[in-house]
Design a protein around this motif. Structure first.
Motif, short mmCIF file in Angstrom:
data_model
loop_
_atom_site.label_atom_id
_atom_site.label_comp_id
_atom_site.label_asym_id
_atom_site.label_seq_id
_atom_site.Cartn_x
_atom_site.Cartn_y
_atom_site.Cartn_z
N LEU A 175 0.72 -1.17 -0.47
CA LEU A 175 -0.30 -0.11 -0.06
C LEU A 175 0.51 1.07 0.32
O LEU A 175 0.55 2.80 -0.70
CB LEU A 175 -1.14 0.19 1.23
N ARG A 176 1.82 1.60 0.83
CA ARG A 176 2.68 2.70 0.70
C ARG A 176 3.45 2.73 -0.07
O ARG A 176 3.45 3.15 -1.00
CB ARG A 176 4.01 2.01 1.68
N ASP A 177 3.89 1.62 -1.38
CA ASP A 177 4.08 2.42 -2.58
C ASP A 177 2.98 2.56 -4.10
O ASP A 177 3.37 2.65 -4.93
CB ASP A 177 4.56 0.73 -3.50
N ARG A 178 2.08 2.43 -2.94
CA ARG A 178 0.46 2.91 -4.60
C ARG A 178 0.83 4.21 -3.75
O ARG A 178 -0.97 4.90 -3.80
CB ARG A 178 -0.28 1.89 -4.58
N ALA A 179 1.01 4.89 -2.94
CA ALA A 179 0.61 6.20 -2.90
C ALA A 179 0.78 7.40 -3.78
O ALA A 179 1.84 6.89 -3.96
CB ALA A 179 0.83 6.77 -1.24
N TRP A 180 0.09 7.83 -3.80
CA TRP A 180 -0.03 9.66 -4.30
C TRP A 180 0.45 10.53 -4.06
O TRP A 180 -0.45 10.77 -3.13
CB TRP A 180 -0.63 9.36 -5.81
N TYR A 181 0.96 11.98 -4.33
CA TYR A 181 0.93 12.71 -3.59
C TYR A 181 0.68 13.72 -4.97
O TYR A 181 0.85 14.28 -6.00
CB TYR A 181 2.40 13.60 -3.97
N GLY A 182 -0.25 14.56 -4.90
CA GLY A 182 -0.83 15.35 -5.83
C GLY A 182 -0.53 17.22 -5.24
O GLY A 182 -0.43 18.13 -4.34
N GLY A 183 0.07 17.52 -6.56
CA GLY A 183 1.06 18.97 -6.63
C GLY A 183 1.03 19.31 -7.41
O GLY A 183 0.95 19.19 -8.68
N GLY A 184 0.81 21.12 -8.04
CA GLY A 184 1.05 21.75 -8.81
C GLY A 184 1.72 22.52 -8.71
O GLY A 184 1.87 23.79 -8.95
N SER A 185 3.01 22.34 -8.65
CA SER A 185 4.68 23.05 -8.32
C SER A 185 5.51 22.47 -8.45
O SER A 185 5.67 21.24 -7.97
CB SER A 185 4.55 23.82 -7.16
N LEU A 186 6.52 22.92 -9.05
CA LEU A 186 7.86 21.60 -9.34
C LEU A 186 8.84 21.45 -7.95
O LEU A 186 9.06 20.21 -7.53
CB LEU A 186 8.87 22.98 -9.52
N ALA A 187 8.53 22.04 -7.17
CA ALA A 187 8.67 22.05 -5.28
C ALA A 187 7.84 20.50 -5.28
O ALA A 187 8.92 19.61 -4.81
CB ALA A 187 8.68 22.60 -4.62
#
Length: 340
Positions: A175-187
């Protein structure tokens, strides 16, 4: 995906799950019906947005738990859960439980930052700790560690007839490997890569002084993520895509009016953060496919999640999903997943 000859590997959709305050069950059941339809059509993933104190899904984990029992194959995800509202350890327990129930199909997507309208809600959310809460990346790392099975307690063993574990239970490997981060910047893109997460490229991105426009900025985020990731993390592109192949004349008029009303915000950066918005793609599938292949960011990904517009009805969503799966997907070289 630099050439049309290279097929789109995964195709999913995103819904907000609106409901009427006077009849919330109907809206939630409609969302579950849409997810089931997505599976029947062979789509690879279904994602739900997270909305607090609004008339959208406030508890995606609960909704996806129900969806896990009505489907057998389609991946289920949150896009995204704002961690400012969550205790990471408690959330890890819920996510792991749903992942176990779904047979390992959960894709938890998260974001950071203080809750929207924090000054108005902090007295209810964190009455004693509002001024010292950390809404940064450390909150994500706490969640990731809990999902990975790192200890969250110093006690382990039997106490009377009860047995205690040091780590979150149930533990769901993978499950940890299927975690996603949603972002809209280079950082954000770099941080997601450095921390071995998967990355959702937002359809709203920060300009950060870049004059190139939305597609090139979005592409730069994909490139930054991949450069920072130590392995081969997944990255998906988010866009609002509205195929009209099987739409009625009334639906086409509604869709075109919807997109036209949102178009002015796509021509230049908006607001104090200089945000760029993606234009909605409306029209026959073949024409949308041509526009996607001309998109600098789309050419860098092999999976996409197309967002269903917020304000449309169940019959519209059924038509859009059907056209996405039977017209647009094949035009992009994608094939429906019928396994499972």
């Amino acid at each position: 995906m630099p050439l049309p000859s290279q097929p789109l590997r995964r195709l999913g959709f995103l819904t907000i799950g609106l409901f009427d305050e006077a009849d919330p069950r109907r809206g939630h059941e409609s969302t579950l019906d849409v997810i089931r339809l997505g599976e029947d059509l062979g789509l690879d993933s279904a994602w739900v947005r997270h909305r607090h104190l609004q008339f959208g899904i406030s508890s995606p984990v609960a909704v996806l738990a129900a969806a896990s029992q009505r489907t057998s194959r389609i991946e289920l995800g949150t896009a995204v859960t704002p961690l400012g509202w969550e205790n990471p350890v408690r959330l890890a327990e819920d996510l792991a439980t749903v992942d176990v129930l779904s047979g390992g199909r959960l894709n938890p997507g998260v974001s950071v930052g203080p809750p929207i309208h924090y000054e108005q809600v902090k007295h209810a959310l964190y009455p004693d700790t509002a001024d010292v809460e950390d809404f940064g990346h450390r909150r994500v790392r706490r969640l990731l560690d809990a999902l990975a099975g790192e200890p969250v307690s110093d006690f382990e063993g039997a106490e009377g007839i009860e047995v205690f574990s040091r780590r979150v239970q149930p533990h769901s490997p993978g499950l940890r490997d299927r975690a996603w981060y949603g972002g809209g910047s280079l950082a954000s893109a770099r941080w997601a890569g450095e921390n071995r997460m998967n990355f959702m490229v937002s359809n709203v991105v920060k300009g950060e002084g870049r004059p190139e426009g939305f597609a090139d900025i979005q592409r730069s985020h994909v490139e930054a993520f991949r450069a920072a990731h130590p392995g081969a993390g997944r990255v998906s592109q988010g866009l609002v895509v509205i195929p009209t192949d099987s739409a009625t004349a009334e639906q086409r008029a509604k869709y075109e009016g919807y997109a036209a009303g949102r178009l002015p915000r796509t021509s230049s950066p908006q607001g104090p953060n200089a945000l760029w918005f993606a234009p909605d793609l409306v029209g026959p599938a073949e024409g949308i496919a041509e526009r996607l292949y001309a998109d600098a960011a789309f050419r860098e990904v092999d999976e996409a999640v197309f967002a269903l517009p917020f304000t449309f009805g169940p019959e519209d969503y059924a038509q859009l999903l059907t056209d996405i799966a039977t017209k647009l997907g094949p035009a992009l070289g994608w094939e429906p997943n019928r396994a499972g």
